[in-house]
Write a protein that holds these residues in place. Structure first.
Motif, short mmCIF file in Angstrom:
data_model
loop_
_atom_site.label_atom_id
_atom_site.label_comp_id
_atom_site.label_asym_id
_atom_site.label_seq_id
_atom_site.Cartn_x
_atom_site.Cartn_y
_atom_site.Cartn_z
N ILE A 1 24.19 63.28 16.85
CA ILE A 1 25.39 63.59 16.06
C ILE A 1 25.44 62.71 14.83
O ILE A 1 25.73 63.18 13.72
N LEU A 2 25.17 61.44 15.02
CA LEU A 2 25.20 60.47 13.91
C LEU A 2 23.80 59.95 13.62
O LEU A 2 23.02 59.68 14.53
N ASN A 3 23.52 59.77 12.34
CA ASN A 3 22.22 59.25 11.93
C ASN A 3 22.21 57.72 12.02
O ASN A 3 22.05 57.01 11.03
N THR A 4 22.38 57.24 13.25
CA THR A 4 22.43 55.80 13.47
C THR A 4 21.09 55.21 13.89
O THR A 4 20.91 53.99 13.84
N GLU A 5 20.14 56.05 14.30
CA GLU A 5 18.86 55.50 14.76
C GLU A 5 18.16 54.74 13.63
O GLU A 5 17.54 53.71 13.85
N ASP A 6 18.28 55.26 12.40
CA ASP A 6 17.71 54.54 11.27
C ASP A 6 18.40 53.19 11.08
O ASP A 6 17.77 52.20 10.70
N LEU A 7 19.70 53.16 11.36
CA LEU A 7 20.46 51.92 11.20
C LEU A 7 20.08 50.90 12.28
O LEU A 7 20.01 49.70 12.00
N TYR A 8 19.85 51.38 13.50
CA TYR A 8 19.36 50.48 14.56
C TYR A 8 18.03 49.85 14.15
O TYR A 8 17.81 48.65 14.35
N THR A 9 17.16 50.66 13.56
CA THR A 9 15.86 50.15 13.13
C THR A 9 16.02 49.04 12.10
O THR A 9 15.39 47.99 12.18
N VAL A 10 16.88 49.29 11.11
CA VAL A 10 17.14 48.27 10.08
C VAL A 10 17.70 47.00 10.72
O VAL A 10 17.25 45.88 10.43
N ALA A 11 18.68 47.16 11.61
CA ALA A 11 19.32 46.00 12.24
C ALA A 11 18.32 45.17 13.04
O ALA A 11 18.25 43.94 12.90
N PHE A 12 17.55 45.85 13.88
CA PHE A 12 16.59 45.12 14.73
C PHE A 12 15.48 44.49 13.89
O PHE A 12 15.04 43.38 14.17
N GLN A 13 15.02 45.21 12.86
CA GLN A 13 13.97 44.64 12.01
C GLN A 13 14.47 43.42 11.26
O GLN A 13 13.74 42.44 11.09
N ASN A 14 15.73 43.47 10.82
CA ASN A 14 16.31 42.31 10.13
C ASN A 14 16.28 41.07 11.02
O ASN A 14 16.08 39.95 10.53
N ILE A 15 16.47 41.28 12.31
CA ILE A 15 16.47 40.14 13.24
C ILE A 15 15.05 39.67 13.54
O ILE A 15 14.73 38.50 13.38
N VAL A 16 14.18 40.60 13.94
CA VAL A 16 12.85 40.18 14.41
C VAL A 16 11.96 39.71 13.27
O VAL A 16 11.02 38.92 13.49
N ARG B 1 12.66 37.66 11.11
CA ARG B 1 12.83 36.21 10.94
C ARG B 1 11.82 35.43 11.79
O ARG B 1 11.61 34.24 11.58
N TYR B 2 11.26 36.12 12.77
CA TYR B 2 10.27 35.48 13.65
C TYR B 2 8.88 36.06 13.41
O TYR B 2 7.99 35.92 14.26
N ARG C 1 11.46 40.21 25.25
CA ARG C 1 10.25 40.04 26.07
C ARG C 1 9.02 40.62 25.37
O ARG C 1 7.96 39.98 25.28
N ALA C 2 9.14 41.85 24.84
CA ALA C 2 7.99 42.54 24.24
C ALA C 2 7.47 41.83 23.00
O ALA C 2 6.26 41.78 22.77
N LEU C 3 8.40 41.29 22.21
CA LEU C 3 8.00 40.62 20.96
C LEU C 3 7.93 39.10 21.10
O LEU C 3 7.67 38.40 20.12
N GLU C 4 8.19 38.63 22.32
CA GLU C 4 8.11 37.19 22.60
C GLU C 4 8.95 36.39 21.61
O GLU C 4 8.48 35.39 21.02
#
Length: 230
Positions: free
Chosen positions: A18-33, A35-36, A62-65
């Motif tokens: 319904i909402l195009n939020t999957e792209d936003l999840y990708t941006v959010a998670f990439q912004n965090i990971v 940094r490492y 766990r997957a990205l340690e």
């Protein structure tokens, strides 16, 4: 027609459907990971789509340690979500389909793995009117009755139980975008219309009852639902 059984009730996933939020999840998670020095790849994303919040955090850490705890990851995601989610856009065909089913008095419910808090971030600014058409909503990450996230069937069974006339699983049609969501719907004994990300390998969509490029391609009459009038 023989492949499809008549249904009386409809359940919708939300994110990426319904909402195009999957792209936003990708941006959010990439912004965090990032940094490492890590990448949140589409392959990783596919494995997580439909998971509850704590399941997602545990898996990514766990997957990205990552050198943080799952709880710290969740805290960081909340900051990202607050910035990104309020302007989430509707996916093509979503409004037309939801309003059509509502107008034809077909019972509809929302079955999202999101938390109730996350739901309000995505909906309250622009989409309250549309989501008000769902009298029954199930938030997988907030509902204690939803013990396990997708691909387990819990969320769809819990969501179906909220319909007052208690339909059987085979009377319910699920709309999903994710492979895990399709598996969950099938495990619940329900038919499922899949609208996958175009990057999803076709071999992973075979469990769906029907696969569409967009909700605009859905034909309600295939499942015994009232046809569109336009």
């Amino acid at each position: 027609m023989s492949n499809y059984k008549k249904v009386t009730h409809v359940l919708f996933d939300m994110d990426g459907l319904i909402l195009n939020t999957e792209d936003l999840y990708t941006v959010a998670f990439q912004n965090i990971v990032s940094r490492y020095g890590k990448d949140y790849t589409f392959d990783l994303k596919q494995k997580l789509m439909g998971s509850q919040g704590h399941e997602t955090a545990n898996f990514i850490v766990r997957a990205l340690e990552l050198p943080i705890t799952p709880d710290e990851f969740i805290t960081e995601t909340k900051e990202q979500f607050e910035a990104l989610f309020p302007d989430a856009a509707l996916m093509p065909g979503a409004r037309r389909l939801i309003e059509h089913l509502h107008r034809k008095e077909i019972p509809i419910g929302l079955a999202t793995s999101s938390s109730e808090e996350s739901y309000h971030l995505k909906v309250d600014k622009h989409h309250q009117e549309l989501f008000a058409l769902f009298p029954y909503k199930t938030f997988g990450s907030s509902d204690p009755n939803v013990k396990r996230g997708k691909p387990h069937p819990d969320i769809f069974l819990v969501a179906a139980e909220k319909f007052p006339d208690n339909p059987k699983p085979e009377q319910c049609l699920v709309f999903e975008d994710a492979v895990n969501g399709v598996k969950a719907a099938r495990a619940a004994g329900m038919q499922v219309v899949m609208v996958p990300d175009p990057r999803v390998d076709k071999s992973l969509t075979e469990e769906a009852t029907v696969v569409l490029k967009s909700l605009t391609d859905f034909e309600p009459k295939l499942f015994g639902l009232p046809p569109f009038e336009d």
